[in-house]
Design a protein around this motif. Structure first.
Motif, mmCIF file in Angstrom:
data_model
loop_
_atom_site.group_PDB
_atom_site.id
_atom_site.type_symbol
_atom_site.label_atom_id
_atom_site.label_comp_id
_atom_site.label_asym_id
_atom_site.label_seq_id
_atom_site.Cartn_x
_atom_site.Cartn_y
_atom_site.Cartn_z
ATOM 1 N N GLY A 194 0.812 -1.205 0.000
ATOM 2 C CA GLY A 194 0.000 0.000 0.000
ATOM 3 C C GLY A 194 0.846 1.256 0.000
ATOM 4 N N ARG A 195 1.921 1.284 0.771
ATOM 5 C CA ARG A 195 2.792 2.449 0.838
ATOM 6 C C ARG A 195 3.466 2.678 -0.501
ATOM 7 N N ASP A 196 3.927 1.607 -1.171
ATOM 8 C CA ASP A 196 4.558 1.750 -2.480
ATOM 9 C C ASP A 196 3.593 2.353 -3.486
ATOM 10 N N ARG A 197 2.313 1.934 -3.405
ATOM 11 C CA ARG A 197 1.326 2.491 -4.321
ATOM 12 C C ARG A 197 1.254 3.997 -4.187
ATOM 13 N N CYS A 198 1.234 4.475 -2.946
ATOM 14 C CA CYS A 198 1.009 5.895 -2.715
ATOM 15 C C CYS A 198 2.240 6.737 -2.994
ATOM 16 N N GLU A 199 3.402 6.229 -2.697
ATOM 17 C CA GLU A 199 4.600 7.030 -2.840
ATOM 18 C C GLU A 199 5.072 7.129 -4.290
ATOM 19 N N SER A 200 4.530 6.294 -5.148
ATOM 20 C CA SER A 200 4.816 6.423 -6.571
ATOM 21 C C SER A 200 3.869 7.469 -7.137
ATOM 22 N N HIS A 201 4.410 8.600 -7.566
ATOM 23 C CA HIS A 201 3.571 9.724 -7.978
ATOM 24 C C HIS A 201 2.578 9.308 -9.053
ATOM 25 N N GLY A 256 -4.819 3.806 -1.377
ATOM 26 C CA GLY A 256 -6.002 3.179 -0.806
ATOM 27 C C GLY A 256 -6.400 3.843 0.489
ATOM 28 N N LEU A 257 -7.657 4.222 0.603
ATOM 29 C CA LEU A 257 -8.170 4.888 1.793
ATOM 30 C C LEU A 257 -9.376 4.124 2.323
ATOM 31 N N VAL A 258 -9.362 3.833 3.618
ATOM 32 C CA VAL A 258 -10.518 3.245 4.294
ATOM 33 C C VAL A 258 -11.143 4.316 5.167
ATOM 34 N N ALA A 259 -12.432 4.541 5.004
ATOM 35 C CA ALA A 259 -13.167 5.514 5.811
ATOM 36 C C ALA A 259 -14.019 4.746 6.819
ATOM 37 N N PHE A 260 -13.682 4.900 8.105
ATOM 38 C CA PHE A 260 -14.353 4.165 9.184
ATOM 39 C C PHE A 260 -15.380 5.078 9.836
ATOM 40 N N HIS A 261 -16.640 4.661 9.767
ATOM 41 C CA HIS A 261 -17.734 5.480 10.290
ATOM 42 C C HIS A 261 -18.604 4.675 11.247
ATOM 43 N N ALA A 262 -19.313 5.396 12.085
ATOM 44 C CA ALA A 262 -20.160 4.745 13.074
ATOM 45 C C ALA A 262 -21.445 4.213 12.455
ATOM 46 N N HIS A 263 -22.082 5.036 11.653
ATOM 47 C CA HIS A 263 -23.389 4.701 11.077
ATOM 48 C C HIS A 263 -23.369 4.905 9.562
ATOM 49 N N PRO A 264 -24.258 4.237 8.855
ATOM 50 C CA PRO A 264 -24.260 4.323 7.390
ATOM 51 C C PRO A 264 -24.888 5.589 6.819
ATOM 52 N N ASP A 265 -24.710 6.715 7.476
ATOM 53 C CA ASP A 265 -24.997 8.005 6.845
ATOM 54 C C ASP A 265 -23.903 9.012 7.174
ATOM 55 N N GLU A 275 -6.953 -4.783 2.736
ATOM 56 C CA GLU A 275 -6.886 -3.729 1.724
ATOM 57 C C GLU A 275 -5.481 -3.163 1.548
ATOM 58 N N GLN A 276 -4.560 -3.499 2.480
ATOM 59 C CA GLN A 276 -3.228 -2.890 2.483
ATOM 60 C C GLN A 276 -3.360 -1.363 2.394
ATOM 61 N N ALA A 277 -4.203 -0.836 3.274
ATOM 62 C CA ALA A 277 -4.604 0.564 3.188
ATOM 63 C C ALA A 277 -3.453 1.515 3.471
ATOM 64 N N VAL A 336 -7.490 4.249 15.980
ATOM 65 C CA VAL A 336 -6.063 4.458 16.216
ATOM 66 C C VAL A 336 -5.362 3.126 16.450
ATOM 67 N N GLN A 337 -5.971 2.268 17.259
ATOM 68 C CA GLN A 337 -5.368 0.971 17.557
ATOM 69 C C GLN A 337 -5.280 0.103 16.308
ATOM 70 N N ALA A 338 -6.330 0.124 15.494
ATOM 71 C CA ALA A 338 -6.347 -0.691 14.284
ATOM 72 C C ALA A 338 -5.270 -0.241 13.300
ATOM 73 N N ALA A 339 -5.120 1.072 13.134
ATOM 74 C CA ALA A 339 -4.106 1.586 12.216
ATOM 75 C C ALA A 339 -2.707 1.179 12.666
ATOM 76 N N ARG A 340 -2.470 1.255 13.964
ATOM 77 C CA ARG A 340 -1.157 0.870 14.501
ATOM 78 C C ARG A 340 -0.893 -0.615 14.260
ATOM 79 N N ALA A 341 -1.904 -1.441 14.518
ATOM 80 C CA ALA A 341 -1.737 -2.890 14.371
ATOM 81 C C ALA A 341 -1.559 -3.295 12.912
ATOM 82 N N ALA A 342 -2.232 -2.590 12.009
ATOM 83 C CA ALA A 342 -2.188 -2.964 10.595
ATOM 84 C C ALA A 342 -1.059 -2.274 9.836
ATOM 85 N N GLY A 343 -0.377 -1.335 10.467
ATOM 86 C CA GLY A 343 0.683 -0.620 9.774
ATOM 87 C C GLY A 343 0.187 0.445 8.823
#
Length: 257
Positions: free
Chosen positions: A3-10, A15-24, A105-107, A132-139
């Protein structure tokens, strides 16, 4: 990390994951950003902690929608949410499905909410620490808190208050301690070109669940004339973890480039 290689190549896909509480919530606080990121060729995955319909995702260009199906805590200022609902889960339990998704997703990036949960809904507050915890655990190294510039929303609500009958239950004083102060903001994203997509996302949710509090909010905002909708909802704000606030950026992936 792929995922990092994807983003750093101009110019290549991030890949972006948007984590929300409710579906609106994705439409309300990040709809324009998700539409913009998708239109720029990046992969957007929408994750909703609690169950519900997610028809707005196609309007925003999301590639995938994941619903974790955790019980909604409801919104009652005087009563504690029931045991077993999303807001009452241990942080590790709430984070577990998100960790799995981020790894799958290798976000490159994750959006969550500010620690206060915006206006204080218990499910919104619960998004922060597990995210925050999930991002740390998944890198996942880029974490952005979706929020609103407190002063900006108060100014805009005052404009709406001046129009009789448009949003009679909304008052600037309600936001005195909500969301984030302007000095904490790291990103101010211009989403005015995507106001139509954001409006379509609002309409999708408002038509699906008219009894839901969030859907009622969306339905009320849809009463705004298009010019005022674009003005009121044409910017979205984030606080990036690890970035010192300075002049707000207009690029959610700036740190990764």
């Amino acid at each position: 990390m792929v995922g990092r290689d994807r983003c750093e190549s101009h110019g290549r896909q991030a890949g972006l994951v948007a984590f929300h509480a409710h579906p609106d919530n994705e439409a309300l606080v990040t709809g324009g950003t998700l539409a913009r990121v998708a239109a720029e060729g990046h992969r957007v995955v929408l994750a909703a902690a609690t169950d519900g319909e997610a028809g707005a995702a196609s309007a925003l260009g999301c590639a995938r929608v994941v619903r974790f199906g955790l019980p909604d805590s409801g919104w009652n200022r005087t009563e504690r949410p029931a045991s077993g609902t999303f807001s009452q889960l241990a942080v590790a339990d709430a984070a577990a499905p998100l960790i799995e998704l981020l790894r799958e997703e290798q976000a490159d990036a994750l959006t969550i909410y500010d620690p206060a949960g915006g206006y204080g809904h218990p499910d919104h507050q619960q998004i922060h620490a597990p995210g925050v915890q999930a991002a740390r655990a998944a890198g996942t190294r880029l974490v952005l808190e979706a929020t609103i510039d407190r002063k900006a929303i108060q100014r805009l609500v005052r404009v709406v208050e001046a129009i009789p009958g448009v949003l009679p239950d909304v008052h600037a004083s309600d936001y005195a301690a909500a969301y984030s102060p302007p000095e904490a903001i790291t990103h101010r994203i211009d989403v005015r070109p995507y106001a139509d997509a954001k409006r379509r996302a609002f309409a999708a949710h408002a038509s699906q669940a008219t009894a839901d509090q969030g859907a009622r909010t969306l339905a009320l905002l849809l009463k705004l004339p298009p010019w005022l909708f674009r003005r009121a909802l044409g910017q979205e704000w984030f606080v990036e973890h690890g970035r010192r606030p300075d002049r707000p950026l207009d690029d959610v992936f700036a740190t990764l480039r």
